[in-house]
Structure formats: structure tokens, C-alpha cells
Design a protein around this motif. Structure first.
Motif, PDB file in Angstrom:
ATOM      1  N   ALA A 287      -3.198  -5.832   5.354  1.00 54.96           N
ATOM      2  CA  ALA A 287      -4.140  -6.799   4.774  1.00 54.96           C
ATOM      3  C   ALA A 287      -5.470  -6.781   5.513  1.00 54.96           C
ATOM      4  CB  ALA A 287      -3.525  -8.195   4.808  1.00 54.96           C
ATOM      5  N   LEU A 288      -5.418  -6.747   6.850  1.00 54.76           N
ATOM      6  CA  LEU A 288      -6.645  -6.728   7.642  1.00 54.76           C
ATOM      7  C   LEU A 288      -7.449  -5.461   7.378  1.00 54.76           C
ATOM      8  CD1 LEU A 288      -5.245  -8.055  11.049  1.00 54.76           C
ATOM      9  CD2 LEU A 288      -6.688  -9.290   9.431  1.00 54.76           C
ATOM     10  N   LEU A 289      -6.734  -4.355   7.175  1.00 53.37           N
ATOM     11  CA  LEU A 289      -7.420  -3.102   6.876  1.00 53.37           C
ATOM     12  C   LEU A 289      -8.152  -3.184   5.540  1.00 53.37           C
ATOM     13  CD1 LEU A 289      -7.669  -0.319   8.280  1.00 53.37           C
ATOM     14  CD2 LEU A 289      -5.828   0.475   6.776  1.00 53.37           C
ATOM     15  N   ALA A 290      -7.508  -3.817   4.555  1.00 53.72           N
ATOM     16  CA  ALA A 290      -8.137  -3.967   3.229  1.00 53.72           C
ATOM     17  C   ALA A 290      -9.383  -4.827   3.310  1.00 53.72           C
ATOM     18  CB  ALA A 290      -7.141  -4.568   2.244  1.00 53.72           C
ATOM     19  N   ALA A 291      -9.366  -5.823   4.193  1.00 48.72           N
ATOM     20  CA  ALA A 291     -10.510  -6.732   4.332  1.00 48.72           C
ATOM     21  C   ALA A 291     -11.606  -6.165   5.234  1.00 48.72           C
ATOM     22  CB  ALA A 291     -10.037  -8.068   4.883  1.00 48.72           C
ATOM     23  N   SER A 525      -3.941   6.387   4.909  1.00 49.97           N
ATOM     24  CA  SER A 525      -3.171   6.809   6.076  1.00 49.97           C
ATOM     25  C   SER A 525      -4.088   7.100   7.260  1.00 49.97           C
ATOM     26  CB  SER A 525      -2.349   8.051   5.728  1.00 49.97           C
ATOM     27  OG  SER A 525      -1.597   8.477   6.846  1.00 49.97           O
ATOM     28  N   PHE A 526      -5.212   7.759   6.983  1.00 46.26           N
ATOM     29  CA  PHE A 526      -6.155   8.071   8.058  1.00 46.26           C
ATOM     30  C   PHE A 526      -6.706   6.785   8.677  1.00 46.26           C
ATOM     31  CE2 PHE A 526     -10.558   8.706   9.439  1.00 46.26           C
ATOM     32  CZ  PHE A 526     -10.361   9.659  10.431  1.00 46.26           C
ATOM     33  N   GLU A 527      -7.140   5.853   7.840  1.00 42.94           N
ATOM     34  CA  GLU A 527      -7.718   4.601   8.342  1.00 42.94           C
ATOM     35  C   GLU A 527      -6.680   3.768   9.084  1.00 42.94           C
ATOM     36  OE1 GLU A 527      -9.484   2.589   5.052  1.00 42.94           O
ATOM     37  OE2 GLU A 527     -11.145   4.024   4.861  1.00 42.94           O
ATOM     38  N   TYR A 528      -5.464   3.765   8.596  1.00 39.16           N
ATOM     39  CA  TYR A 528      -4.407   2.992   9.245  1.00 39.16           C
ATOM     40  C   TYR A 528      -4.102   3.552  10.634  1.00 39.16           C
ATOM     41  CZ  TYR A 528      -0.092   0.316   9.773  1.00 39.16           C
ATOM     42  OH  TYR A 528       0.871  -0.547  10.230  1.00 39.16           O
ATOM     43  N   GLN A 529      -3.991   4.866  10.720  1.00 41.85           N
ATOM     44  CA  GLN A 529      -3.690   5.478  12.012  1.00 41.85           C
ATOM     45  C   GLN A 529      -4.856   5.317  12.990  1.00 41.85           C
ATOM     46  OE1 GLN A 529      -1.443   9.336  11.938  1.00 41.85           O
ATOM     47  NE2 GLN A 529      -1.705   9.144   9.716  1.00 41.85           N
ATOM     48  N   ILE A 539       5.539  -1.412   3.407  1.00 41.35           N
ATOM     49  CA  ILE A 539       5.166  -2.823   3.391  1.00 41.35           C
ATOM     50  C   ILE A 539       3.690  -3.024   3.714  1.00 41.35           C
ATOM     51  CG2 ILE A 539       5.876  -3.211   5.788  1.00 41.35           C
ATOM     52  CD1 ILE A 539       6.087  -5.701   2.838  1.00 41.35           C
ATOM     53  N   ASP A 540       3.147  -2.257   4.658  1.00 36.73           N
ATOM     54  CA  ASP A 540       1.718  -2.432   4.947  1.00 36.73           C
ATOM     55  C   ASP A 540       0.859  -1.891   3.813  1.00 36.73           C
ATOM     56  OD1 ASP A 540       1.155   0.508   5.754  1.00 36.73           O
ATOM     57  OD2 ASP A 540       2.707  -0.074   7.173  1.00 36.73           O
ATOM     58  N   ALA A 541       1.345  -0.819   3.147  1.00 31.34           N
ATOM     59  CA  ALA A 541       0.600  -0.279   2.002  1.00 31.34           C
ATOM     60  C   ALA A 541       0.581  -1.275   0.846  1.00 31.34           C
ATOM     61  CB  ALA A 541       1.205   1.045   1.562  1.00 31.34           C
ATOM     62  N   GLN A 542       1.690  -1.985   0.659  1.00 31.69           N
ATOM     63  CA  GLN A 542       1.739  -3.000  -0.402  1.00 31.69           C
ATOM     64  C   GLN A 542       0.807  -4.165  -0.097  1.00 31.69           C
ATOM     65  OE1 GLN A 542       5.995  -3.508  -0.242  1.00 31.69           O
ATOM     66  NE2 GLN A 542       6.245  -2.677  -2.308  1.00 31.69           N
ATOM     67  N   ALA A 543       0.788  -4.618   1.150  1.00 35.66           N
ATOM     68  CA  ALA A 543      -0.106  -5.709   1.529  1.00 35.66           C
ATOM     69  C   ALA A 543      -1.567  -5.282   1.390  1.00 35.66           C
ATOM     70  CB  ALA A 543       0.181  -6.155   2.958  1.00 35.66           C
ATOM     71  N   PHE A 544      -1.865  -4.051   1.814  1.00 30.69           N
ATOM     72  CA  PHE A 544      -3.217  -3.514   1.642  1.00 30.69           C
ATOM     73  C   PHE A 544      -3.594  -3.534   0.168  1.00 30.69           C
ATOM     74  CE2 PHE A 544      -6.065  -0.083   0.577  1.00 30.69           C
ATOM     75  CZ  PHE A 544      -7.027  -0.098   1.577  1.00 30.69           C
ATOM     76  N   GLU A 545      -2.700  -3.051  -0.660  1.00 26.30           N
ATOM     77  CA  GLU A 545      -2.969  -2.978  -2.106  1.00 26.30           C
ATOM     78  C   GLU A 545      -3.190  -4.366  -2.698  1.00 26.30           C
ATOM     79  OE1 GLU A 545      -0.934  -0.221  -5.194  1.00 26.30           O
ATOM     80  OE2 GLU A 545       0.270  -2.055  -5.101  1.00 26.30           O
ATOM     81  N   ALA A 546      -2.359  -5.338  -2.318  1.00 27.30           N
ATOM     82  CA  ALA A 546      -2.477  -6.693  -2.868  1.00 27.30           C
ATOM     83  C   ALA A 546      -3.823  -7.316  -2.522  1.00 27.30           C
ATOM     84  CB  ALA A 546      -1.340  -7.570  -2.353  1.00 27.30           C
ATOM     85  N   VAL A 547      -4.235  -7.196  -1.255  1.00 28.63           N
ATOM     86  CA  VAL A 547      -5.531  -7.751  -0.837  1.00 28.63           C
ATOM     87  C   VAL A 547      -6.669  -6.990  -1.508  1.00 28.63           C
ATOM     88  CG1 VAL A 547      -7.081  -8.126   1.120  1.00 28.63           C
ATOM     89  CG2 VAL A 547      -4.633  -8.650   1.334  1.00 28.63           C
TER      90      VAL A 547
END
Length: 608
Positions: A287-291, A525-529, A539-547
Motif C-alpha cells: 500500500a505504501l509503495l502504491a502511495a 517487483s523492481f520498486e518493491y525490492q 498479498i503485498d501485490a494485492q494491497a498495492f493494486e487496491a490502493v
């Protein structure tokens, strides 16, 4: 000739002179006859009284007391429970009535007979045309009650409300109070349209205030805040003596608080402590990554995240969301993850008109309402994808299931069984084992018929750790069949404890598919790493997608209300995230195309 005319004139004068006395004598005689019959009735000599009325009616077809006689006869038939004869007599009483007041009692009695016989429309027809001219207050009260009860039985609730109002006006205070309590019993059965129609009728103020309150509360529960506000303000303004004024005022205060929205403020409710903290922390990272909160990305100052922790206590999750709505004025919510929390918060979100994207697979979320959405890999979607491939592409028909006897495994097995039956497939065997079992010889052997197997594919819905223990037993008993697996198989660790040749050709399904190397996933994946120094997960990909979905609607499409965001999610199209292109089902499921993998030489190879 003159004498003849004189005689005629004298005769006419004599008739005019003595006719009233003759008419009066006849009336007196008829009254005496009815009085005699009345004595028979009082003495319980019913059959004699019936004969008496019948004789009177036959001999006096033009009597002023004819309607009264028919009424008396009808009552006697009622006492004998001869309702058909009673209806005929009462109908004749109405037909022979000289005055409108003579129609009141027989009409009421006919209505009561029809009501007892459950002929509610006939009961209504019997009294509805008479009640307006009724003078007897007792009869009017009974007719109002009869019309109310009959309309209620027919489900004509707007009419029932009208007649209940009429009844309450004619009743004494004690009965009027009972009417108020009766109204509460059937109000829940009335549709909004019926209540609106009833409000347009001539009903007492106490009824109107009650209807207005119920309608306003319903609008509130349906998240029609403007309509709710209008109805409740109308109640407070017009019905100052209503006992609902205080409750209406409280709802208006709540509506005011709920109407305050910070358009860029998104809430997160996640398990940040307890047994599911790992999932919550992963989701928060996505979620934080999406924001875009990190220094090496451009933060979007129009977006704020408000985070609340809620582990496995549904009430704590509910209270956290209430606080975020009432104090933080969030526009939308992402989470919860756990099923119990998600279901509890879904009810609240629907009530408050707060769009939420749950990260839980709970099937109960699909029917909560138009503000509740779900972004999660579900068991249903996995089963459908596997059977699409097995039955439609591979033409397999016979299946067996080997599953853990816990909630996870049982749900998978039952879904597979049900979906297979709908597709006209055959379930040959369905065998369970205890969760955490390590020796599967007996369970695998029970799949056999003698020393052979009679199925085309074996579905094992479990984690990779258990699959490592199960598959060697399958090979030991020389069962050579197509293996099918759930997303729990999808881990490189699967090949660390077992020779990959044992799993060659097995087909599994998953939403998380880094092997596809899609442009969107590679970027994520690059940004997350870069941000966290670890590989991403589902689960983190789903939260990223939702936000990211919410940011798309709030920022790029400039949607600034909760209602608009919910509608935007419902009609979503053209969005693609790290998990692929997204569509939204009518039930609020955020759907993706799942990926099928075939195990080949120790690797998961995506099937086209």
C-alpha cells in the motif's frame, strides 16, 4: 251521475282519514311479531326463531322491518355456523334497507364472515363502501380494524397503514397505543415505495411521523444520505410531538459527520500484531509503495494513508473503521485481510456508505452490497480454472480428491465436487486426511480400486510442505494420473525436499505469476525490492493494486465522494496492475485471469 261522484269523493276522503291508523296498526303488529321472535332468540330457541323470521319475511315482503328481520335471521345462521345462509340473509338485509344506517351492521357481519374464511378482498369490499357514512362509532371502529387486518393479510400495506390510522383515531387511548405497537410489527414488510405512498394518504400525524422516521432510517442504511437527511429534517420540523424526534436528531448528527470526506484520504485496516502480522506488514508495504511515500519516487500529496491495526478481533476492526470514518473522514478503505474481520467491517461499510476493498477470500463478501469489493485469490476461481483446463482442453472426465480435513481443505473439496457435478463430470473418490498428517499410505491406498485407479486426475488442495510428503506415496502405489494442485503448491521450495521428476506434468493454478514477466509486474517487483530489499508476494501485490485502483479513481478521474468512488469501482475498465488486467464482477469481486502452470524439470512453466 252527481250522486255517484259524490260517493267516490266521500270514499276517498274516508280512506285518507283512516289509512294512517291502518298503516300504524300494521306496523304495530309487525313489531309485535318481531318482539315475539326476539323472545325466542333470548330463550335459545334458535330453530323456532329462524322459522319465525322466515315466516315474517314471507308474509311481509314490503315491511319497514324487513331489513331488520333479514339481519336477525343472518345472526341466527351465524350462531349455527351456517355461513352461506348467513351471507344470503345479510345480503338481503342490505338490499331491503330503507336507510343507510340499516346497512351498517349487516355489512360488518358479512365482512367478519369473509375475514374468518380468509376471503380478505371480499371482507374489504363488504365494508369499504359503507364506512364513510357509518354513524355508530363502535361499528366504525370495528370496520376500520377489519379493513386494516384484511389489507395487512393481502400485503396491501399502504392501505393497511391508512386504516390503522383511522382505527387509532376512533379508538380509546388504550387501543390507540396498541395500534402504535401493531404498526411496528409490519412496517419492516413495507417497501420504500409503499411507505412513500402511505405518506401521501390521509393518516394521523403519529402515523406520518413513524413512517417518515422509518423511511429516513432506511435511506440512511441504503447510504442515500441526501434522501435520509431530507426525510429526517422533515420529521423534526413538522412533527414536534413525535417520540422519534430525538432519534431523528441523532441520525442527522451522524449523517453530518459521515458526509465529511477528505477526498484523498484512504484507510487501511490490517493485522499488524498477532498470528497474521506477517500478512499485514506485507500488505502495508504494498500500500505504501502504491502511495509513493519513498524519497526516490514522487509522492502524490493529494493522497494520504491512515492505518489502523486489527488482529483477529472483529469488534476491534469495526471500531477502528468507525474512528477512521468519523474522525479521519476517509473516502475509502482497503482491508481487512482475515475473514471474520472482513465480514464484520463489510456490514459497517455498507451501512456507512464507505467503499471498501477487502483482501479476504471470504465468500460472504460477495453479497454484502454495492459498497463492498473483494480483491483476493478465491478457492472458487482456482477450481474453475483447473476444471476449465482439465475438462475443456484435456477432455478429462473422472476425478479424485485427496484433501486435508480442515476448513481450508474441506471448502476446496466441496467446491471442486459441486463444480464438477455442474459440469457433468464424475467424482470417483473423495478422501481426507488429518491436518498435519505425515504418513499418507492408508489414504492414498484407499484411492485405489483393488490395485488399480479409476480416475483421470487427482486434485490435492494443500501447501507445498504437505505435497512433498503425499506425492511419494502416490508413486509408491503406482498411481499414474494427472496431478492438479491449488496455489499452495506454488513455491520453489516444493522441489527442495522431493525429486522434481515425481511432480513432472502436474498442473497448478495461481494469481501470483512472476514467471510471466509481464511489464507491470516487473516494474512493481523492481520498486518493491528497491524499497524493502526482498521479493514481493501475492498479498503485498494485492494491497498495492487496491490502493492504486483507488488513486486512479480519486486523482486521475477526480472522484471526490464515497458514492462516486463505489460507482467508479463498479464500472471499472482498462486498469492493469502487477497482477494483470482487472475487471469487476456484479458481486464486487475484482477479477483477474489466473495462470495455469505445468511443472517441467523442476520449474513452474506457464501454460498458454
Amino acid at each position: 251521475m252527481k250522486k255517484t261522484w259524490f260517493k267516490i269523493i266521500v270514499l276517498v276522503l274516508l280512506c285518507c282519514l283512516f289509512a294512517p291508523s291502518v298503516y300504524g296498526a300494521r306496523r304495530d303488529r309487525e313489531a309485535e311479531e318481531l318482539a315475539v321472535i326476539g323472545v325466542l332468540v333470548s330463550q335459545g330457541r334458535t330453530d323456532e326463531a329462524i322459522s319465525g323470521y322466515q315466516k315474517f319475511i314471507k308474509q311481509n315482503p314490503r315491511s319497514d322491518y324487513l331489513s331488520q328481520a333479514w339481519l336477525g335471521l343472518g345472526k341466527l345462521y351465524i350462531s349455527k355456523k351456517d355461513y352461506d345462509s348467513a351471507l344470503k340473509a345479510l345480503s338481503a338485509s342490505i338490499a331491503s334497507a330503507r336507510q343507510s344506517t340499516d346497512k351498517e351492521e349487516p355489512s360488518l357481519l358479512m365482512g367478519k364472515i369473509y375475514f374468518t374464511d380468509k376471503k380478505y378482498q371480499d371482507a374489504i369490499d363488504s365494508v369499504q363502501g359503507v364506512i364513510k357514512s357509518v354513524r355508530d362509532p363502535k361499528i366504525k371502529l370495528e370496520m376500520s380494524n377489519l379493513l386494516f387486518q384484511s389489507s395487512r393479510q393481502l400485503g396491501k400495506y399502504d392501505q393497511a397503514v391508512f386504516w390503522l390510522g383511522q382505527y387509532s383515531q376512533a379508538a380509546d387511548p388504550k387501543d390507540a397505543d396498541k395500534a402504535r405497537s401493531v404498526l411496528q410489527d409490519f412496517l419492516p414488510k413495507m417497501s420504500d415505495a409503499e411507505i412513500e405512498q402511505a405518506l401521501m394518504g390521509e393518516v394521523p400525524d403519529w402515523v406520518k411521523s413513524e413512517l417518515t422516521f422509518v423511511l429516513g432510517k432506511r435511506y440512511f442504511e441504503e447510504s442515500r444520505m441526501e434522501d435520509a437527511k431530507s426525510a429526517l429534517e422533515n420529521l423534526v420540523r413538522k412533527y414536534r410531538d413525535s417520540p422519534r424526534r430525538e432519534e431523528a436528531g441523532q441520525l442527522l448528527n451522524l449523517i453530518d459527520k459521515l458526509s465529511r470526506v477528505e477526498a484523498g484520504r484512504i484507510g487501511l485496516v490490517l493485522p499488524l500484531a498477532g498470528p497474521y502480522a506477517g500478512f499485514g506488514e506485507r500488505a502495508l508495504k504494498g500500500a505504501l509503495l502504491a502511495a509513493k511515500i519513498f524519497k526516490d519516487t514522487e509522492p502524490d500529496f493529494r493522497i494520504e494513508l491512515r492505518v489502523a491495526g486489527a488482529d483477529i478481533d472483529p469488534q476491534s476492526a469495526v471500531e477502528a473503521v468507525k474512528k477512521m470514518v468519523m474522525e479521519d473522514n476517509i473516502i475509502a478503505l482497503v482491508g481487512p485481510i482475515t475473514n471474520l474481520n472482513a465480514v464484520a467491517v463489510a456490514d459497517l461499510s455498507q451501512e456507512m456508505g464507505l467503499p471498501m476493498i477487502a483482501l479476504s477470500p471470504s465468500p460472504e463478501l460477495s453479497h454484502k452490497g454495492n459498497f463492498v469489493f473483494r480483491d483476493c485469490l478465491t478457492k472458487e476461481s482456482q477450481v474453475r480454472a483447473l476444471l476449465d483446463w482439465a475438462m475443456n482442453e484435456q477432455k478429462l472426465k473422472k476425478f479424485a480428491i485427496l484433501y486435508p480435513d480442515d476448513k481450508y481443505g474441506s471448502e476446496f473439496a466441496n467446491l471442486f465436487d459441486r463444480e464438477l457435478a455442474q459440469r457433468k463430470g464424475v467424482l470417483v473418490k473423495k478422501v481426507s486426511y488429518a491436518a498435519g498428517e505425515t504418513d499418507f499410505r492408508d489414504q492414498v491406498e484407499s484411492l485405489l480400486h483393488g490395485k488399480v485407479w479409476d480416475f483421470d486426475a487427482l486434485f490435492i488442495p494443500d501447501s507445498w510442505e504437505q505435497v512433498d510428503l503425499i506425492v511419494p506415496h502416490v508413486l509408491y502405489f503406482k498411481i499414474q494420473t494427472q496431478l492438479l494442485g491449488s496455489s499452495g503448491w506454488h513455491s520453489s521450495k516444493l522441489f527442495e525436499q522431493i525429486r522434481h521428476q515425481y511432480l513432472e506434468g502436474a498442473v497448478i493454478v495461481d494469481l501470483f505469476a512472476p514467471e510471466l514477466k509481464s511489464k507491470e509486474f516487473e516494474k512493481y517487483s523492481f520498486e518493491y525490492q528497491q524499497a524493502y530489499g526482498e521479493e514481493p508476494s501475492l498479498i503485498d501485490a494485492q494491497a498495492f493494486e487496491a490502493v492504486a485502483l483507488l488513486i486512479e479513481l480519486i486523482v486521475n478521474k477526480n472522484l471526490g465522494t464515497r458514492q462516486a468512488v463505489a460507482q467508479g469501482l463498479t464500472g471499472l475498465s482498462g486498469f492493469s496492475g502487477p497482477l494483470g488486467p482487472v475487471t469487476v464482477s456484479p458481486e464486487g469481486d475484482i477479477q483477474h485471469r489466473l495462470t495455469l502452470f505445468k511443472i517441467q524439470k523442476g520449474e513452474f512453466k506457464p501454460l498458454k
